[in-house]
Design a protein around this motif. Structure first.
Motif, PDB file in Angstrom:
ATOM      1  N   VAL A  23       0.835  -1.202   0.000  1.00  2.97           N
ATOM      2  CA  VAL A  23       0.000   0.000   0.000  1.00  2.97           C
ATOM      3  C   VAL A  23       0.873   1.256   0.000  1.00  2.97           C
ATOM      4  O   VAL A  23       0.551   2.254  -0.649  1.00  2.97           O
ATOM      5  CB  VAL A  23      -0.957  -0.020   1.208  1.00  2.97           C
ATOM      6  CG1 VAL A  23      -1.680   1.308   1.350  1.00  2.97           C
ATOM      7  CG2 VAL A  23      -1.972  -1.151   1.050  1.00  2.97           C
ATOM      8  N   ILE A  24       1.990   1.219   0.718  1.00  2.62           N
ATOM      9  CA  ILE A  24       2.898   2.371   0.737  1.00  2.62           C
ATOM     10  C   ILE A  24       3.482   2.615  -0.655  1.00  2.62           C
ATOM     11  O   ILE A  24       3.660   3.770  -1.062  1.00  2.62           O
ATOM     12  CB  ILE A  24       4.012   2.160   1.783  1.00  2.62           C
ATOM     13  CG1 ILE A  24       3.422   2.271   3.196  1.00  2.62           C
ATOM     14  CG2 ILE A  24       5.135   3.185   1.606  1.00  2.62           C
ATOM     15  CD1 ILE A  24       4.379   1.876   4.298  1.00  2.62           C
ATOM     16  N   GLU A  25       3.762   1.564  -1.406  1.00  3.93           N
ATOM     17  CA  GLU A  25       4.225   1.725  -2.783  1.00  3.93           C
ATOM     18  C   GLU A  25       3.158   2.409  -3.635  1.00  3.93           C
ATOM     19  O   GLU A  25       3.465   3.285  -4.453  1.00  3.93           O
ATOM     20  CB  GLU A  25       4.591   0.369  -3.397  1.00  3.93           C
ATOM     21  CG  GLU A  25       5.884  -0.228  -2.878  1.00  3.93           C
ATOM     22  CD  GLU A  25       7.102   0.586  -3.270  1.00  3.93           C
ATOM     23  OE1 GLU A  25       7.054   1.293  -4.302  1.00  3.93           O
ATOM     24  OE2 GLU A  25       8.109   0.534  -2.539  1.00  3.93           O
ATOM     25  N   GLN A  26       1.894   2.033  -3.438  1.00  2.27           N
ATOM     26  CA  GLN A  26       0.806   2.671  -4.176  1.00  2.27           C
ATOM     27  C   GLN A  26       0.667   4.142  -3.787  1.00  2.27           C
ATOM     28  O   GLN A  26       0.421   5.002  -4.645  1.00  2.27           O
ATOM     29  CB  GLN A  26      -0.509   1.921  -3.916  1.00  2.27           C
ATOM     30  CG  GLN A  26      -0.522   0.500  -4.458  1.00  2.27           C
ATOM     31  CD  GLN A  26      -1.765  -0.270  -4.041  1.00  2.27           C
ATOM     32  OE1 GLN A  26      -2.192  -0.216  -2.891  1.00  2.27           O
ATOM     33  NE2 GLN A  26      -2.352  -0.993  -4.973  1.00  2.27           N
ATOM     34  N   PHE A  27       0.853   4.422  -2.511  1.00  2.47           N
ATOM     35  CA  PHE A  27       0.827   5.799  -2.025  1.00  2.47           C
ATOM     36  C   PHE A  27       1.959   6.607  -2.665  1.00  2.47           C
ATOM     37  O   PHE A  27       1.745   7.721  -3.167  1.00  2.47           O
ATOM     38  CB  PHE A  27       0.970   5.807  -0.499  1.00  2.47           C
ATOM     39  CG  PHE A  27       1.306   7.149   0.084  1.00  2.47           C
ATOM     40  CD1 PHE A  27       0.385   8.181   0.079  1.00  2.47           C
ATOM     41  CD2 PHE A  27       2.557   7.376   0.648  1.00  2.47           C
ATOM     42  CE1 PHE A  27       0.698   9.430   0.621  1.00  2.47           C
ATOM     43  CE2 PHE A  27       2.884   8.604   1.199  1.00  2.47           C
ATOM     44  CZ  PHE A  27       1.949   9.636   1.172  1.00  2.47           C
ATOM     45  N   SER A  28       3.162   6.058  -2.665  1.00  8.45           N
ATOM     46  CA  SER A  28       4.309   6.741  -3.243  1.00  8.45           C
ATOM     47  C   SER A  28       4.098   7.010  -4.730  1.00  8.45           C
ATOM     48  O   SER A  28       4.406   8.108  -5.228  1.00  8.45           O
ATOM     49  CB  SER A  28       5.576   5.909  -3.023  1.00  8.45           C
ATOM     50  OG  SER A  28       6.684   6.482  -3.663  1.00  8.45           O
ATOM     51  N   ASP A  29       3.576   6.038  -5.453  1.00  9.06           N
ATOM     52  CA  ASP A  29       3.325   6.215  -6.887  1.00  9.06           C
ATOM     53  C   ASP A  29       2.331   7.349  -7.136  1.00  9.06           C
ATOM     54  O   ASP A  29       2.512   8.157  -8.070  1.00  9.06           O
ATOM     55  CB  ASP A  29       2.787   4.919  -7.499  1.00  9.06           C
ATOM     56  CG  ASP A  29       3.847   3.827  -7.601  1.00  9.06           C
ATOM     57  OD1 ASP A  29       5.041   4.155  -7.468  1.00  9.06           O
ATOM     58  OD2 ASP A  29       3.463   2.663  -7.799  1.00  9.06           O
TER      59      ASP A  29
END
Length: 246
Positions: A23-29
């Motif tokens: 989820v943090i990767e999706q947030f960063s993207d």
């Protein structure tokens, strides 16, 4: 000699961190897309700020579910203020829902969870479950895997998982400390409280640990302290330790 064994839940018996990282990767993207006009704002800078805000929230609120999606919004606000980019209610609502989605993933047990718990229970040890988080979220994981078949009513869910919380459980249950074990992946919330309380501890090392859990151990063990890499190693490790002291 039968032992009393407390197990942590998240990232000891069931996977947890990997869903947060996803989820943090999706947030960063999403943040990189919105702040594409500011090349100085990189993925690492975004993630580091989110981690800083997230951990600060844990220290104040404990493992409260809303603080994780709030860390997304607070990070978004931080960079919006820093750059002067206009904030969007639609983007903030997206971030809130994205952060909350981490609690909706399918519960996935660690390899050999059932066989390890079966082994210990069949050997006569009394199993307890001690986890941090919100009641409804943790109960869903427990119910989906039917973990009460191993732990019965011996389940403790605490918002703050620290020295005081574990000490309260041990005192209320009148545990025999030399024959009590805490098994978990977190040095901060599992190992150090156990060693401070004078019980045995097993640190279950995982590949990618949350930075919050990585702290120095400044407590001298009064009993056993082992670091293991997989759940099947737990029963023979406890058995050997007990036998060596008989």
């Amino acid at each position: 000699m039968k032992q009393t064994i407390l197990f942590d839940l998240d990232d000891t018996l069931v996977y947890c961190n990997k869903y947060f990282y996803l989820v943090i990767e999706q947030f960063s993207d999403s943040m990189l897309t919105w702040f594409a006009g500011y090349p100085e704002i990189t993925a690492d800078i975004i993630k580091n700020k989110q981690t800083e805000i997230d951990i600060a929230g844990v220290h104040v609120l404990g493992f409260k579910s809303d603080h994780f999606p709030q860390s997304f919004i607070d990070t978004y606000v931080y960079f919006s203020d820093l750059t002067g980019r206009r904030r969007s209610p639609i983007e903030e609502d997206f971030l809130w829902k994205l952060g909350r989605s981490v609690y909706e993933h399918q519960v996935e047990p660690y390899p050999f969870m059932e066989s390890t718990l079966n082994n210990l229970a069949e050997s006569g040890h009394q199993l307890h479950l001690y986890t941090g988080g919100e009641l409804l979220i943790q109960r869903r994981k427990i119910d989906e895997l039917n973990l009460e078949r191993y732990f019965g009513p011996r389940i403790y869910i605490r918002r703050h998982k620290n020295n005081e919380a574990l000490e309260s459980i041990l005192q209320e249950g009148e545990f025999n400390r030399p024959s009590t074990w805490m098994i978990g992946n977190s040095i901060r919330t599992d190992v150090i409280p156990a060693l401070t309380a004078g019980i045995n501890a097993i640190h279950m090392k995982i590949d990618s640990e949350w930075i919050y859990n990585n702290v120095e151990i400044a407590v001298q063990p009064q009993g056993a302290f082992f670091t293991l890499n997989q759940l099947p190693d737990v029963p023979p490790t406890i058995q050997r330790y007990v036998q060596d002291r008989q």
